[in-house]
Design an enzyme around this catalytic site. Structure first.
Site, PDB file in Angstrom:
ATOM      1  N   LYS A  83       0.911  -1.096  -0.028  1.00  0.00           N
ATOM      2  CA  LYS A  83       0.071  -0.074   0.057  1.00  0.00           C
ATOM      3  C   LYS A  83       0.767   1.231  -0.070  1.00  0.00           C
ATOM      4  O   LYS A  83       1.910   1.423   0.700  1.00  0.00           O
ATOM      5  CB  LYS A  83      -1.084  -0.042   1.160  1.00  0.00           C
ATOM      6  CG  LYS A  83      -2.115   0.938   1.218  1.00  0.00           C
ATOM      7  CD  LYS A  83      -2.905   0.848   2.281  1.00  0.00           C
ATOM      8  CE  LYS A  83      -3.979   1.535   2.414  1.00  0.00           C
ATOM      9  NZ  LYS A  83      -5.200   1.757   3.404  1.00  0.00           N
ATOM     10  N   GLU A 132     -18.921  -5.700  11.596  1.00  0.00           N
ATOM     11  CA  GLU A 132     -19.512  -5.115  12.260  1.00  0.00           C
ATOM     12  C   GLU A 132     -20.864  -5.867  12.975  1.00  0.00           C
ATOM     13  O   GLU A 132     -20.902  -5.561  14.116  1.00  0.00           O
ATOM     14  CB  GLU A 132     -20.459  -3.928  11.463  1.00  0.00           C
ATOM     15  CG  GLU A 132     -19.602  -2.900  11.074  1.00  0.00           C
ATOM     16  CD  GLU A 132     -18.856  -3.227   9.741  1.00  0.00           C
ATOM     17  OE1 GLU A 132     -17.874  -2.425   9.314  1.00  0.00           O
ATOM     18  OE2 GLU A 132     -18.962  -4.132   9.194  1.00  0.00           O
ATOM     19  N   ARG A 150     -24.721  -2.182   8.923  1.00  0.00           N
ATOM     20  CA  ARG A 150     -24.485  -3.558   8.382  1.00  0.00           C
ATOM     21  C   ARG A 150     -24.525  -4.568   9.825  1.00  0.00           C
ATOM     22  O   ARG A 150     -24.682  -5.864   9.468  1.00  0.00           O
ATOM     23  CB  ARG A 150     -22.976  -3.751   8.095  1.00  0.00           C
ATOM     24  CG  ARG A 150     -22.673  -2.518   7.283  1.00  0.00           C
ATOM     25  CD  ARG A 150     -21.256  -2.867   6.699  1.00  0.00           C
ATOM     26  NE  ARG A 150     -21.241  -3.542   5.528  1.00  0.00           N
ATOM     27  CZ  ARG A 150     -20.165  -4.148   4.777  1.00  0.00           C
ATOM     28  NH1 ARG A 150     -18.916  -3.877   5.177  1.00  0.00           N
ATOM     29  NH2 ARG A 150     -20.313  -4.913   3.829  1.00  0.00           N
TER      30      ARG A 150
END
Length: 642
Positions: free
Chosen positions: A289, A375, A403
């Site tokens: 990244k 979640e 969610r």
């Protein structure tokens, strides 16, 4: 323009079809230029940088090998989609990213045929790609046709159960489906849990054995920093036979790990997969990244989300504020509560920095839990903590708490467990747009029996609400607060435990009462100043609670005024609807009260500054003034003169 990078190959590419005539060396050069263009763009717009830099080579290779948009390319979450947008006919608008009337910071179906599926929440790509693959095989969309379906998903997103539900289904259906696991060992926060440990030990076994030379899978052929990761990947899980990886058990052919920054390797693998794959296949690509930009590579979050910055130094151009952010106020308030109460614990779903819990974790690491992008698990885990006698604060953005709604209902509210929900990013959030707006939490929480729902009007009120939530043991309690800085009020040394269901009067007036729930209070007060200049002094009250309502205060406001207006940073069905229900049940409307409710409109509002978004929603101070004048039947002489 003179500061922008020199991009002779990229200048020849308007859409992916333009890449078909490029040599492999030119594709490598294209990737270099695309990286520089992405860095230059985000330096001007701000946004998600590191994720896109990590998939530059993969983006070029995918568009070069496959035939998009007929081949459906789906980016999970789509933080990494800026390079994709540059290559798919949107380079001329790329410097409008995340701006009003500009390009979305995420993939968006209405924006381009090259965005076959909109995203911004994680772990949806495999499900969507599988659905498209099945539609293809059933003859769907014959006017366009569907070719290959490719999902690119990060290792962080793979920590969510939905990804495995999709893979299990794909393995059962045996449809041709390509999943690329972009393994950078770095989601928004460092990935946690057994899945990351598993990925770091995974090894390419028997499937596609004949392709391994083309894929350069041997450790000795991988450049640093990938060699050590590949060595770890060669350690097979104990008790599993050669080639018996979890992905293969789910029905996927597995190929990898490959170097996601080696264009030669990527092209060889993707071309072979396109030519020979039959059923579902997973390609394990190791990337970095922030690749290719020193300041991003050196940052703790690898340049995940940045403000505008100087390309040479990487220094971000953040505006200074005189007020603390709501997120920091929440974190510091929670730390203060934890200092005197060892039962206070904190839970987040892969967002420790975003929710401020990184500060809590530094102070109380044994009492802070990052459960990954999960979640649903976070909510039920918090419920278990509460059932075990702890005081869990479940800190999740409003848009992401959606969610875990079934768990909020079934595992928390139904059992009256005292889980404390700290709901950040309430209301409209600006550049991230509709996908991240906290529009619905009041409506979806306040209808649950036994729950307490609060909203902070300012940062001082947030301190009090953290204290109130800590003390509350009778069932679930939630408090919401917006993104960004507070309004600059004086801060209390300690939080005050508020009386449940009691609001506060801000200003006494006549004729019209404005009942605010949440952070629009400042706009209400600004509107009141304008109204006073017109001879109207409204009464102003801060509800504090959407559930339970302050019945006494609301009924008194209704009795003492000819009009009552509620305002909230939420959708219809929330606070105003509960007030209306109370007034109807008490027969107040029978006596001629004029009632209006100012809520977010029944539409998804695209990205812009928060002020511009609230202007679209007609909820800024001038809109409040207009609403008051309208309900009172008073002409706005100033507007007529203008």
């Amino acid at each position: 323009m003179s500061d922008r990078p020199h991009t002779p190959v990229l200048d020849r590419v308007t859409v992916p079809a333009d890449m078909k005539g490029l040599s492999d060396d030119e594709l490598t050069q294209l990737a270099h230029e695309l990286r520089q263009e992405t860095i230059s763009t985000v330096s001007e717009t701000g946004g998600h940088l590191g994720a896109g830099l990590g998939v530059i080579e993969m983006t070029v290779a995918l568009h070069a090998v496959f035939d998009t948009p007929k081949d459906r390319l789906i980016w999970d979450v789509s933080h990494q989609c800026y390079p994709h947008k540059i290559l798919t006919g949107r380079r001329d608008r790329i410097r409008t990213l995340r701006m009003k009337d500009g390009l979305s910071g995420f993939t968006k179906r209405s924006e381009s045929p090259y965005d076959p599926f909109g995203a911004a929440h994680s772990s949806t790509s495999i499900s969507a790609a599988l659905g498209m693959a099945v539609a293809r095989d059933l003859g769907g969309a014959p006017e366009h046709g569907i070719g290959d379906c490719i999902a690119v998903i990060g290792d962080g997103s793979m920590s969510a159960g939905m990804a495995y539900e999709a893979m299990n289904n794909a393995g059962h259906l045996k449809k041709r489906l390509i999943v690329i696991l972009n393994d950078n060992e770095m989601s928004i926060a460092p990935p946690v849990g057994a899945m990351s440990t598993y990925l770091s030990r995974l090894y390419a076994g028997a499937p596609f054995q004949e392709f391994k030379a083309a894929a350069k899978g041997a450790v000795s052929l991988l450049p640093p920093p990938f060699q050590e990761g590949a060595r770890r990947a060669k350690e097979m899980l104990k008790g599993m036979t050669v080639g018996g990886t979890m992905f293969e058990e789910l029905g996927f052919s597995y190929l990898g790990p490959i170097d996601g920054h080696d264009m030669e390797q990527l092209l060889a693998v993707l071309r072979t997969v396109k030519e020979r794959a039959t059923g579902p296949i997973l390609i394990h690509s190791i990337t970095k990244k922030g690749k290719g930009y020193g300041p991003a590579e050196a940052a703790s979050d690898r340049g995940h989300a940045t403000a505008k910055f100087d390309v040479v130094t990487g220094k971000q151009k953040k505006a200074k504020s005189n007020a603390p952010s709501y997120t920091k106020v929440f974190a510091e308030s929670l730390i203060k509560q934890a200092e005197t109460d060892n039962k206070v614990v904190a839970v987040t779903a892969a967002m420790p920095d975003g929710t401020g819990l990184n500060l809590f974790d530094q102070r109380y690491p044994s009492r802070c839990f990052d459960v990954g992008i999960a979640e649903q698990h976070a909510v039920t885990f918090a419920a278990g903590l509460a059932a075990g006698g702890m005081k869990p604060f479940c800190a999740i953005y409003s848009t992401f708490l959606q969610r875990g709604y079934d768990q909020v209902v079934h595992d928390v509210a139904l059992q009256r467990l005292p889980v404390r929900f700290a709901i950040d990013r309430a209301g409209l959030v600006g550049a991230d747009g509709a996908t991240h707006a906290g529009s619905f939490d009041v409506a979806y929480l306040a209808n649950l029996p036994g729950i307490v729902v609060m909203a902070a009007a300012d940062e001082a009120e947030l301190v009090h609400m953290v204290a109130t939530a800590t003390a509350h043991e009778e069932g679930p309690i939630a408090f919401r607060f917006p993104r960004g800085e507070g309004v600059g009020v004086d801060m209390p040394e300690q939080g005050e435990v508020l009386e449940i269901g009691k609001g506060r009067m801000i200003q006494e007036g006549a004729r019209v009462a404005i009942l605010s729930f949440g952070a629009r209070l400042k706009e209400v007060q600004e509107a009141a100043e304008s109204l006073q200049a017109k001879g109207i002094t409204p009464t102003i009250a801060d509800a504090r609670f959407a559930k339970p309502l302050d019945r006494e205060m609301i009924l008194k406001l209704a009795a003492d005024h000819e009009a009552l207006i509620t305002i909230e940073e939420g959708a219809v069905g929330g606070f105003g609807s509960h007030v209306s229900q109370l007034l109807a049940d008490e027969g107040v409307f029978d006596h001629g009260l004029k009632f209006r409710s100012m809520v977010l409109p029944d539409t998804f509002i695209d990205q812009a500054s928060p002020a511009d978004m609230y202007a679209v929603a007609a909820m800024n101070a001038p809109d409040i003034v207009a609403k008051v004048l309208d309900v009172l039947g008073v002409a706005d002489l100033d507007a007529k003169r203008a």
